[in-house]
Scaffold this motif. Structure first.
Motif, PDB file in Angstrom:
ATOM      1  N   ALA A 199       0.815  -1.216   0.000  1.00 23.83           N
ATOM      2  CA  ALA A 199       0.000   0.000   0.000  1.00 23.83           C
ATOM      3  C   ALA A 199       0.847   1.265   0.000  1.00 23.83           C
ATOM      4  N   THR A 200       2.133   1.171   0.328  1.00 18.91           N
ATOM      5  CA  THR A 200       2.974   2.355   0.434  1.00 18.91           C
ATOM      6  C   THR A 200       3.967   2.471  -0.710  1.00 18.91           C
ATOM      7  N   GLY A 201       3.869   1.640  -1.714  1.00 18.11           N
ATOM      8  CA  GLY A 201       4.802   1.701  -2.824  1.00 18.11           C
ATOM      9  C   GLY A 201       4.360   0.790  -3.957  1.00 18.11           C
ATOM     10  N   GLU A 202       5.267   0.507  -4.865  1.00 15.76           N
ATOM     11  CA  GLU A 202       4.958  -0.324  -6.015  1.00 15.76           C
ATOM     12  C   GLU A 202       4.675  -1.766  -5.608  1.00 15.76           C
ATOM     13  N   THR A 203       3.657  -2.355  -6.190  1.00 14.77           N
ATOM     14  CA  THR A 203       3.400  -3.776  -5.977  1.00 14.77           C
ATOM     15  C   THR A 203       4.428  -4.579  -6.763  1.00 14.77           C
ATOM     16  N   LEU A 204       5.176  -5.421  -6.065  1.00 13.43           N
ATOM     17  CA  LEU A 204       6.247  -6.187  -6.696  1.00 13.43           C
ATOM     18  C   LEU A 204       5.790  -7.565  -7.167  1.00 13.43           C
ATOM     19  N   GLY A 205       4.673  -8.043  -6.672  1.00 16.77           N
ATOM     20  CA  GLY A 205       4.178  -9.342  -7.113  1.00 16.77           C
ATOM     21  C   GLY A 205       3.354 -10.024  -6.049  1.00 16.77           C
ATOM     22  N   HIS A 206       2.574 -11.015  -6.493  1.00 17.25           N
ATOM     23  CA  HIS A 206       1.741 -11.815  -5.596  1.00 17.25           C
ATOM     24  C   HIS A 206       2.325 -13.218  -5.501  1.00 17.25           C
ATOM     25  N   GLU A 207       2.559 -13.665  -4.290  1.00 14.29           N
ATOM     26  CA  GLU A 207       3.108 -14.999  -4.070  1.00 14.29           C
ATOM     27  C   GLU A 207       1.975 -16.006  -3.946  1.00 14.29           C
ATOM     28  N   LEU A 208       2.068 -17.075  -4.728  1.00 15.67           N
ATOM     29  CA  LEU A 208       1.071 -18.142  -4.685  1.00 15.67           C
ATOM     30  C   LEU A 208       1.748 -19.454  -4.320  1.00 15.67           C
ATOM     31  N   GLN A 209       1.028 -20.265  -3.549  1.00 12.48           N
ATOM     32  CA  GLN A 209       1.516 -21.598  -3.194  1.00 12.48           C
ATOM     33  C   GLN A 209       0.724 -22.635  -3.982  1.00 12.48           C
ATOM     34  N   LEU A 210       1.427 -23.478  -4.736  1.00 15.25           N
ATOM     35  CA  LEU A 210       0.773 -24.516  -5.517  1.00 15.25           C
ATOM     36  C   LEU A 210       0.255 -25.605  -4.587  1.00 15.25           C
ATOM     37  N   HIS A 211      -1.017 -25.957  -4.731  1.00 16.60           N
ATOM     38  CA  HIS A 211      -1.643 -26.935  -3.839  1.00 16.60           C
ATOM     39  C   HIS A 211      -1.914 -28.276  -4.496  1.00 16.60           C
ATOM     40  N   ALA A 212      -2.220 -28.289  -5.780  1.00 11.98           N
ATOM     41  CA  ALA A 212      -2.565 -29.556  -6.428  1.00 11.98           C
ATOM     42  C   ALA A 212      -2.526 -29.371  -7.941  1.00 11.98           C
ATOM     43  N   SER A 213      -2.617 -30.486  -8.645  1.00 12.10           N
ATOM     44  CA  SER A 213      -2.790 -30.449 -10.097  1.00 12.10           C
ATOM     45  C   SER A 213      -4.086 -31.176 -10.431  1.00 12.10           C
ATOM     46  N   GLY A 214      -4.610 -30.885 -11.608  1.00 17.44           N
ATOM     47  CA  GLY A 214      -5.872 -31.510 -11.991  1.00 17.44           C
ATOM     48  C   GLY A 214      -6.007 -31.623 -13.493  1.00 17.44           C
ATOM     49  N   GLU A 215      -7.087 -32.298 -13.909  1.00 20.93           N
ATOM     50  CA  GLU A 215      -7.363 -32.502 -15.335  1.00 20.93           C
ATOM     51  C   GLU A 215      -8.812 -32.118 -15.620  1.00 20.93           C
ATOM     52  N   VAL A 216      -8.977 -31.304 -16.642  1.00 19.90           N
ATOM     53  CA  VAL A 216     -10.323 -30.915 -17.056  1.00 19.90           C
ATOM     54  C   VAL A 216     -11.038 -32.142 -17.634  1.00 19.90           C
ATOM     55  N   THR A 217     -12.235 -32.454 -17.094  1.00 25.11           N
ATOM     56  CA  THR A 217     -12.997 -33.611 -17.589  1.00 25.11           C
ATOM     57  C   THR A 217     -14.133 -33.200 -18.513  1.00 25.11           C
ATOM     58  N   ARG A 218     -14.718 -32.032 -18.270  1.00 20.40           N
ATOM     59  CA  ARG A 218     -15.748 -31.529 -19.166  1.00 20.40           C
ATOM     60  C   ARG A 218     -15.945 -30.036 -18.928  1.00 20.40           C
TER      61      ARG A 218
END
Length: 368
Positions: A199-218
């Motif tokens: 909030a007080t300066g440039e946003t440098l990035g958003h950290e995300l934690q990978l939780h799982a993988s998946g496959e589109v079925t439909r």
């Protein structure tokens, strides 16, 4: 006479330069060393040098081989002198897997489970779970909204936004803020008492934690049905969906000093939220756009405070007006192992005091 004087001068300069490099050799360094399984490039460099980040200055890569900078178990490293300069050469079968630069086991979670993106709000997100569960795991279905062009058989990663990194403004220190399930900053959870952060300066990035993988079925309308494929962390409504990265990280790099140190180079965050020591992971407020690359090594310093001279002044206001700048305190060294555009992750390689959020990064050879 002039030619002789020039020759003597050149010899003197060569001797001085050679002595300067030779002075960096570690005490009791070997003349030969056979690389063993489990060695790291940093440890090998430390056998020969007082400063492992100077390894590129004495490593003589063999241009006749495919990957001349890689070192393999069974290679015999020899310290020789060419024109008075110490050089390490390698001979060996060059089979198996090359040695890692730093211990893989200690950074693997940050290589495989974390990523940093500029924006999370525009990502597809989990809008519902099978049977309206609160959380889902492997073998269960989740429903994703916003996965444009999704098709059956498509693989995806599911991740949770956890932090937003921000650059400090003016004299403020860069830091981070926690994110809620919508990817919004949690207003009550600043990383520092004064509320420094995105909030007080440039946003440098958003950290995300990978939780799982998946496959589109439909796919039905704007909703894609995704089957969770592996035993990862639980998935809940609000988690984001990413395209899998084929090779998101690189372990084959050499320790070296950066060409320059950006003014905004500081510790953004520490993995456990407390003070970091050797083999701890930290986030840095600089990245690829600042010229930072994997292998770059920094020294870390605690910024000296401005202290009022209460001895010279009895009056408190006068003492505050005559504040003295304390010197910065050396804390340790770290090496970058994964780089994003504005942020990077580094591993603390050595230290004499805990490293905390806001500490300053300097050249690895800095003395003050």
């Amino acid at each position: 006479m002039l030619k002789r004087l020039l020759a003597v001068t050149a010899a003197m300069l060569l001797t001085i330069a050679t002595a300067a490099v030779a002075a960096e050799l570690a005490g009791g360094h070997p003349t030969t060393y056979t690389v063993k399984k489990g060695d790291t490039l940093w440890d090998i460099a430390g056998r020969f040098l007082k400063k492992p980040w100077l390894w590129p200055e004495i490593w003589q890569a063999n241009p006749q081989v495919k990957n001349p900078h890689l070192i393999y178990p069974g290679d015999v490293l020899s310290l020789v002198y060419i024109d008075g300069k110490p050089v390490v050469q390698a001979e060996g079968p060059r089979i198996g897997e090359a040695v890692d630069t730093i211990p893989l086991a200690e950074i693997e979670p940050f290589l495989k489970q974390f990523t940093v993106l500029d924006d999370v709000k525009s990502l597809p997100h989990v809008v519902g779970l099978e049977e309206d569960r609160l959380r889902s795991a492997a073998g269960q279905l989740v429903y994703v909204r916003g996965l444009q062009g999704a098709r059956p058989g498509q693989l995806v990663d599911l991740a949770r936004p956890i932090n937003v990194f921000g650059g400090g403004k003016g004299k403020r220190i860069p830091g981070f803020s926690r994110l809620d399930e919508r990817g919004d900053r949690g207003h009550g959870h600043w990383s520092t008492p004064m509320g420094f952060g995105e909030a007080t300066g440039e946003t440098l990035g958003h950290e995300l934690q990978l939780h799982a993988s998946g496959e589109v079925t439909r796919v039905q309308g704007d909703v894609a049905v995704v089957l969770l494929r592996d035993e990862g962390r639980e998935i809940r409504v609000g988690d984001r969906v990413l395209a899998p990265e084929a090779q998101p990280y690189d372990l084959q790099f050499m320790p070296r000093a950066p060409d320059s140190i950006p003014d905004n180079a500081r510790i953004l965050a520490v993995a456990d939220g407390m003070g970091a020591g050797p083999r701890y992971v930290v986030a840095l407020s600089v990245g690829a756009r600042d010229g930072i690359r994997n292998g770059h090594t920094f020294s870390v310093w605690s910024e000296g405070a401005l202290r009022p001279d209460t001895t010279a002044h009895r009056n408190a206001m006068a003492a505050r007006g005559d504040r003295v700048q304390m010197p910065d305190d050396f804390l340790g060294h770290l090496m970058v192992f994964r780089t994003f555009d504005k942020v990077s992750y580094a591993l603390v390689m050595d230290g004499i005091r805990p490293i905390t959020q806001g500490d300053v990064l300097k050249h690895p050879d800095a003395s003050e």
